[in-house]
Structure formats: structure tokens, C-alpha cells
Design a protein around this motif. Structure first.
Motif, PDB file in Angstrom:
ATOM      1  N   SER A 188       0.877  -1.169   0.000  1.00 19.84           N
ATOM      2  CA  SER A 188       0.000   0.000   0.000  1.00 19.84           C
ATOM      3  C   SER A 188       0.914   1.218   0.000  1.00 19.84           C
ATOM      4  N   ALA A 200      -3.019   4.728   2.972  1.00 23.87           N
ATOM      5  CA  ALA A 200      -3.689   4.513   4.259  1.00 23.87           C
ATOM      6  C   ALA A 200      -2.655   4.012   5.264  1.00 23.87           C
ATOM      7  N   PHE A 201      -2.917   4.303   6.521  1.00 23.67           N
ATOM      8  CA  PHE A 201      -2.038   3.809   7.578  1.00 23.67           C
ATOM      9  C   PHE A 201      -2.177   2.293   7.709  1.00 23.67           C
ATOM     10  N   HIS A 202      -1.166   1.669   8.283  1.00 25.25           N
ATOM     11  CA  HIS A 202      -1.140   0.207   8.441  1.00 25.25           C
ATOM     12  C   HIS A 202      -2.394  -0.298   9.142  1.00 25.25           C
ATOM     13  N   GLU A 203      -2.760   0.394  10.209  1.00 24.90           N
ATOM     14  CA  GLU A 203      -3.918  -0.032  11.000  1.00 24.90           C
ATOM     15  C   GLU A 203      -5.191  -0.005  10.159  1.00 24.90           C
ATOM     16  N   ASP A 204      -5.355   1.057   9.374  1.00 20.10           N
ATOM     17  CA  ASP A 204      -6.545   1.197   8.545  1.00 20.10           C
ATOM     18  C   ASP A 204      -6.605   0.104   7.486  1.00 20.10           C
ATOM     19  N   CYS A 205      -5.490  -0.156   6.809  1.00 17.16           N
ATOM     20  CA  CYS A 205      -5.466  -1.209   5.782  1.00 17.16           C
ATOM     21  C   CYS A 205      -5.856  -2.555   6.385  1.00 17.16           C
ATOM     22  N   THR A 206      -5.205  -2.929   7.470  1.00 22.69           N
ATOM     23  CA  THR A 206      -5.416  -4.246   8.062  1.00 22.69           C
ATOM     24  C   THR A 206      -6.855  -4.426   8.532  1.00 22.69           C
ATOM     25  N   VAL A 207      -7.347  -3.483   9.322  1.00 20.48           N
ATOM     26  CA  VAL A 207      -8.700  -3.604   9.872  1.00 20.48           C
ATOM     27  C   VAL A 207      -9.750  -3.503   8.761  1.00 20.48           C
ATOM     28  N   SER A 208      -9.542  -2.644   7.769  1.00 17.20           N
ATOM     29  CA  SER A 208     -10.496  -2.515   6.662  1.00 17.20           C
ATOM     30  C   SER A 208     -10.639  -3.823   5.893  1.00 17.20           C
ATOM     31  N   ARG A 266     -12.642  -6.292   8.130  1.00 17.03           N
ATOM     32  CA  ARG A 266     -14.063  -5.913   8.234  1.00 17.03           C
ATOM     33  C   ARG A 266     -14.806  -6.167   6.922  1.00 17.03           C
ATOM     34  N   TRP A 285      -6.652  -8.085  14.121  1.00 17.97           N
ATOM     35  CA  TRP A 285      -8.083  -7.834  14.292  1.00 17.97           C
ATOM     36  C   TRP A 285      -8.811  -9.153  14.132  1.00 17.97           C
TER      37      TRP A 285
END
Length: 153
Positions: free
Chosen positions: A49, A90-98, A101, A130
Motif C-alpha cells: 500500500s 492509508a495507515f497500516h492499521e486502517d489497511c489491516t482492519v479494513s 471488516r 483484528w
């Protein structure tokens, strides 16, 4: 084609890489083993990303585990979806959780988890985890097999 693939739009077709995760079409097929408790694992060791601040590429090793309910994710659509992050900032957290989900919303699995093992940015790796809830009883869930950062390989 079998009735399992009747509604698929990408499998067996020349399908370009989506320009963004929002444009990507994730598809599902009926689970022929619905009612059985089993684990499915997808590993994407070369996920990419972009940093939303600098535009520089970020790299991760993703591991997605899920216990299917009535649906399975169609793997070509998953590959294209994951590839659509290549030009997405996108930040790492956003990519992973998105990613987790979106899969959970599509599949309504019995359980799903994603581990995002990100390579260092600014000298510090960031790992993001997550899951949808506790692991159901009676299922074997192996370790994700990605060691703590030591020059990931």
C-alpha cells in the motif's frame, strides 16, 4: 460452470486490477461444506500500500484465517481486492482492519482474524491484529507462522 460459480463476474475472465479498494469487487461462493467446522487461511506475503503522508510504498505480510459459515470468498476476487491497495494511501492499521471488516461483512463467517505484519517504516515495524470474536471451540487454529521482526523473511 457449476452452480457455485454462476454469479461470479471475475473468475475465468480477464479482469484488470481495481484502482482502489472501494472499486474492488469481492465475490463469494456457497460453502459446499457448510455445517463443518474448518479453518481457511490466505497468506499474502507481498502486500503493498502507500503511506498516506509521503506516498512511499509500505509492505506487509498478511495472514487471514476464517471459519466459513454459508460462504467462501472467491480467491481471484480476494487477490484483486488485496492488489487494489497498491496505489491506496492509508495507515497500516486502517489497511489491516479494513480488509478484515470487509471480509467479515461479505462472508458472515463463524470467526475471522487478520494479522498484518508490516515491515519497518522509520525503523519500526508495526503489527496489526483484528478478529471478529473468540475462536469457536473445537477448531484447530495454527499459529500464523510469522516471527516477530528480525529482518523479516
Amino acid at each position: 460452470m457449476s452452480h457455485y460459480t454462476d454469479n461470479l463476474t471475475q473468475l475465468g475472465q480477464a479482469t484488470p486490477l481495481p484502482q482502489s479498494p472501494d472499486e474492488a469487487v469481492l465475490e463469494r461462493v456457497p460453502n459446499p461444506q457448510a455445517g463443518q467446522v474448518y479453518l481457511v487461511r490466505f497468506t499474502q506475503p507481498e502486500f503493498t500500500s502507500l503511506c498516506p503522508m509521503t506516498g512511499q510504498p509500505d509492505f506487509a505480510h498478511l495472514v487471514i484465517d476464517y471459519l466459513p459459515g454459508d460462504w467462501l470468498v472467491e480467491s481471484k476476487s480476494l487477490k484483486l481486492f488485496l492488489g487494489s491497495f497498491r496505489n491506496h494511501g492509508a495507515f497500516h492499521e486502517d489497511c489491516t482492519v479494513s480488509i478484515g471488516r470487509r471480509l467479515a461483512d461479505l462472508l458472515s463467517p463463524q470467526w475471522l482474524r487478520i494479522g498484518g505484519y508490516w515491515y519497518p517504516r522509520g525503523g519500526m515495524p508495526i503489527d496489526v491484529f483484528w478478529q471478529t470474536g473468540t475462536v469457536p471451540q473445537g477448531v484447530w487454529v495454527p499459529d500464523q507462522g510469522v516471527p516477530g521482526y528480525r529482518g523479516r523473511g
